[in-house]
Every structure is written in C-alpha cells, then in structure tokens.
Design an enzyme around this catalytic site. Structure first.
Site, short mmCIF file in Angstrom:
data_model
loop_
_atom_site.label_atom_id
_atom_site.label_comp_id
_atom_site.label_asym_id
_atom_site.label_seq_id
_atom_site.Cartn_x
_atom_site.Cartn_y
_atom_site.Cartn_z
N ILE A 1 -6.37 -15.26 2.59
CA ILE A 1 -6.48 -16.07 1.70
C ILE A 1 -6.92 -17.36 2.22
O ILE A 1 -7.62 -18.39 2.05
CB ILE A 1 -5.76 -16.09 0.59
N ASP B 1 -0.79 -22.04 11.34
CA ASP B 1 -0.28 -20.42 11.29
C ASP B 1 0.55 -20.15 12.57
O ASP B 1 0.21 -20.85 13.74
CB ASP B 1 -1.73 -19.78 11.32
N ALA C 1 1.28 -14.56 13.03
CA ALA C 1 2.19 -13.33 12.89
C ALA C 1 1.23 -12.24 12.13
O ALA C 1 1.30 -11.01 12.59
CB ALA C 1 3.32 -13.60 12.14
N SER D 1 2.90 -14.93 -6.70
CA SER D 1 2.49 -13.70 -6.75
C SER D 1 2.75 -12.91 -8.17
O SER D 1 3.96 -13.21 -8.93
CB SER D 1 3.13 -12.58 -5.45
N TYR E 1 10.51 -9.48 -1.94
CA TYR E 1 9.34 -10.37 -2.05
C TYR E 1 9.16 -10.95 -3.15
O TYR E 1 8.80 -12.36 -3.26
CB TYR E 1 8.34 -9.71 -1.65
N ASN F 1 -4.20 -8.61 -7.82
CA ASN F 1 -4.64 -8.01 -6.60
C ASN F 1 -5.91 -8.53 -6.03
O ASN F 1 -6.81 -8.42 -6.35
CB ASN F 1 -4.86 -6.48 -7.03
N VAL G 1 -4.91 -1.83 -1.58
CA VAL G 1 -5.86 -0.63 -1.78
C VAL G 1 -7.09 -0.79 -1.30
O VAL G 1 -7.89 0.15 -0.57
CB VAL G 1 -5.85 -0.09 -3.12
N GLY H 1 8.28 3.83 -7.52
CA GLY H 1 8.38 2.41 -7.96
C GLY H 1 6.85 1.87 -8.07
O GLY H 1 6.86 0.78 -8.61
N ASP H 2 5.94 2.76 -8.05
CA ASP H 2 4.52 2.03 -8.24
C ASP H 2 4.39 1.71 -9.96
O ASP H 2 5.08 2.25 -10.71
CB ASP H 2 3.58 3.21 -8.07
#
Ligand code: UD2
Length: 322
Positions: free
Chosen positions: A20, A39, A42, A130, A154, A183, A198, A283-284
């Site tokens: 991003i 940056d 990583a 997020s 997270y 997403n 995905v 957990g989806d």
C-alpha cells in the site's frame, strides 16, 4: 476535499516500500508532493519503488520506525507537513505466534510516530488501521461506530493505536485520519504466505497454471477494495484540514463471494484446473462488508474501481516485486 491540496507539501510515508505504501508514494508524487519513504524492508521491497527512482521529489531511507531515534531524526530533518503511517507487522497469523513483536510493530511504532509528530510540529497523521478491529461483528454493513471486537493481537493493536492517536489528536491539536482498510488487493501484493490476501494467492496460482483451493464452500464474502483507491484515501487524509480524530471504513460497500471472484478470474484463465474445496479455516469470518458513506460524506471519497476493472489492472501488473 481534494488530493490536489497535497501539491507542494512534504509527506513522510512509513512503510513506503510496501504494497500500500508504494502506491501511496506514487500518488503523492503524481500530485506534486515531496515524499520521504521510510521502510525497514522486512516485508517491503525496494523494487516496489523502482519505477519511481528517477523522481527527484522522492527520497528513501531504510530505517525502523519502532526502535531507536531514526524516525525522530528523519522527521526532524525532513520537516514534513504530514506523516502517513503504514509501517506494520502485517500478518494476523504472525501476530498470534509472536504477540510481543506485534506490540512493538503495531503499537509502540504508532507511539513513536505520534512523538515524532508532536516534537516536530507535524499537524497531520494518517494511520493504516484495519477492519480486523471489528472481528466477528456480524451486524453488516459495518459502520464507523459498529462494535469493535478484535479477535487477534493484530486487530487489538490496530485498535489500541487508534486510541493512542485519538488521545494525541485532542491533546496536541493534530488532524488524525484512521483508515480502516477492508480487503485490499492489487499490483505488488505479496502472495508468499498461505495467509496472504486471497486475491494475491489466487492470481499467483492461476498464473502458474494451477488451480486454487477454497476453504469452505466459497459462499463467504468480502469487501474487496483496489489498492489505488486506498492510496487515494491515504492522500485525502494527509490533505485533510479537519481537526481532531476521524476514523473511516475504507471499503466499497460491495460484497463479493469467493465463487464470484473465481468466476471473474476464470475469464482470464479459462483453462485453469478445477477449484478444490477444503475444510473452512478455524476462526474464518463468513461475511465482511463495510459501509463507505462516512468517507464519502466527510472526505468525498469513493472507491470507484470495480472488481473487474481492478482485477484487470492487477493482471496487467506493474512493478511486481515478488
Ligand atoms: C485477513 C485479515 C486481514 C487481512 C487479510 C489479508 C483477519 C481478521 N483479517 O482477512 O486483516 O490481513 O486477511 O487481505 O484475520 N481463502 C481461500 N483460499 C485461499 C486463501 C484464502 O479460500 O487460498 C479464503 C479465506 O479462508 C477467507 C477468504 O478467502 O474466507 C479471504 O481470506 P483473506 O486471508 O484474503 O482475508 P480475510 O478477510 O480472512
């Protein structure tokens, strides 16, 4: 609100060589801003900025925002008007396995950015939050005040960072925009981990002539947003004159199932092997959908790229580093 207001401004982008971040740097430069990209490489790649390396208004420094004085020194010498803070530990899975590292990367780093802003009179911050802060909240579409129920270190760290930024906004008279990405997909997304987005995994496999695996029945839905739209919202935040803390769901308000997504991919890969189906991931979340109206009303933001347009641009690629 217009992204044009950023012309001539100096902007620091942490995580500037990331997926991003690199699109955000590109849009800032296109709009005539001066950019310092930071940056630690990583999960970012210098190759993501390769196509911009001849642009004189872009500088890059390899440093870690969470540790030492490197960030404070960079901000002190660059004197930015805004900081777009995207550097993070990006993997939900890794945050579960290594919560201390998650805390350093996703909470301490935010505090460091706040401190660098406070001590150098930087009045605008944009933060990469997020949809993970909403966890398994099923009251869809999610709006800004929907219940926050993070299910991972997270998501918890992103929410904690939002609160740190909220407190700082009022204490130090900062303009803070917290962009809660849904997403995100597009060129330069890294498909390497099984927990990568995905779309990146599917594209990688289809390109290699392989079929994809769906976890569950494929009826699960997501609000997929194209990375260039996300970059625009980041730049709008950096140009914002609205005082105080403002959180936004950065989403399209359009719901796409995995089966629909695969059908869209198959237009480009008609000979790909059959889709395999495997057990749902533990957990989806079944459905995730955001309400984009707050960002539209307050910032004039619309995620205009449709899934088929975005997929086409993704397939055309550009500066793919991985
Ligand atoms: C996760 C993260 C999110 C972000 C995102 C990456 C949480 C709460 N959220 O969300 O923060 O990092 O990933 O874009 O953890 N799937 C397949 N086959 C595959 C890969 C995925 O069927 O090869 C399914 C997966 O089980 C899920 C859906 O596709 O149902 C979307 O998966 P994802 O990992 O792209 O994104 P998501 O929304 O689970």
């Amino acid at each position: 609100m217009s992204i044009k207001n950023i012309a001539g401004k100096r902007v620091v982008v942490t995580g500037g060589a990331g997926f991003i971040g690199s699109h955000t740097c590109e849009l800032l430069l296109e709009q005539g801003a001066e950019v310092l990209a930071l940056d630690n490489l990583a999960t970012g790649h210098l190759a993501n900025l390769d196509h911009l390396k001849s642009v004189v208004s872009l500088r890059f420094e390899e440093l870690d925002v969470a540790t030492g004085n490197a960030l404070a020194n960079a901000v002190e010498s660059f004197k930015p008007e805004a900081i777009i803070h995207l550097a993070a530990l990006v993997s939900v899975q890794e945050s579960i396995v290594n919560p201390e590292l998650n805390f350093e990367r996703n909470v301490t780093a935010t505090q460091r950015v706040i401190e660098a802003a406070r001590t150098n009179n930087v009045s605008r911050l944009v933060f990469a939050s997020s949809a993970a802060i909403f966890g398994d909240n099923t009251e869809l579409p999610l709006n800004e005040s929907s219940d926050k129920r993070p299910l991972s270190p997270y998501g918890a760290a992103k929410l904690a960072s939002e609160y740190l930024l909220m407190g700082a906004a009022y204490s130090y008279n900062l303009t803070v925009t917290a962009n809660r990405y849904f997403n995100v997909y597009g060129p330069r997304q890294d498909p390497k981990s099984p927990y990568s987005g995905v779309m990146s995994i599917f594209l990688d496999r289809f390109r290699a002539g392989k079929g994809v695996t769906v976890y569950g029945d494929g009826q699960q839905t997501r609000d997929f947003i194209f990375v260039k739209d996300v970059a625009r919202m980041n730049v709008l935040g950096a140009a914002s004159a609205q005082a105080g803390f403002q959180p936004f769901n950065v989403c399209t308000g359009r719901s796409t199932s995995l089966l629909d997504l695969i059908a869209e991919f198959r237009k480009y890969f008609p000979d790909a092997p059959e889709t395999a189906f495997a057990e749902s991931r533990k957990g989806d979340i079944i459905h995730s959908l955001g309400d984009p109206s707050a960002a539209r009303n307050a910032m004039g933001f619309d995620a205009t790229t449709t899934l088929s347009e975005g997929l086409k641009q993704y397939l055309d690629g550009e500066g793919v580093a991985v």
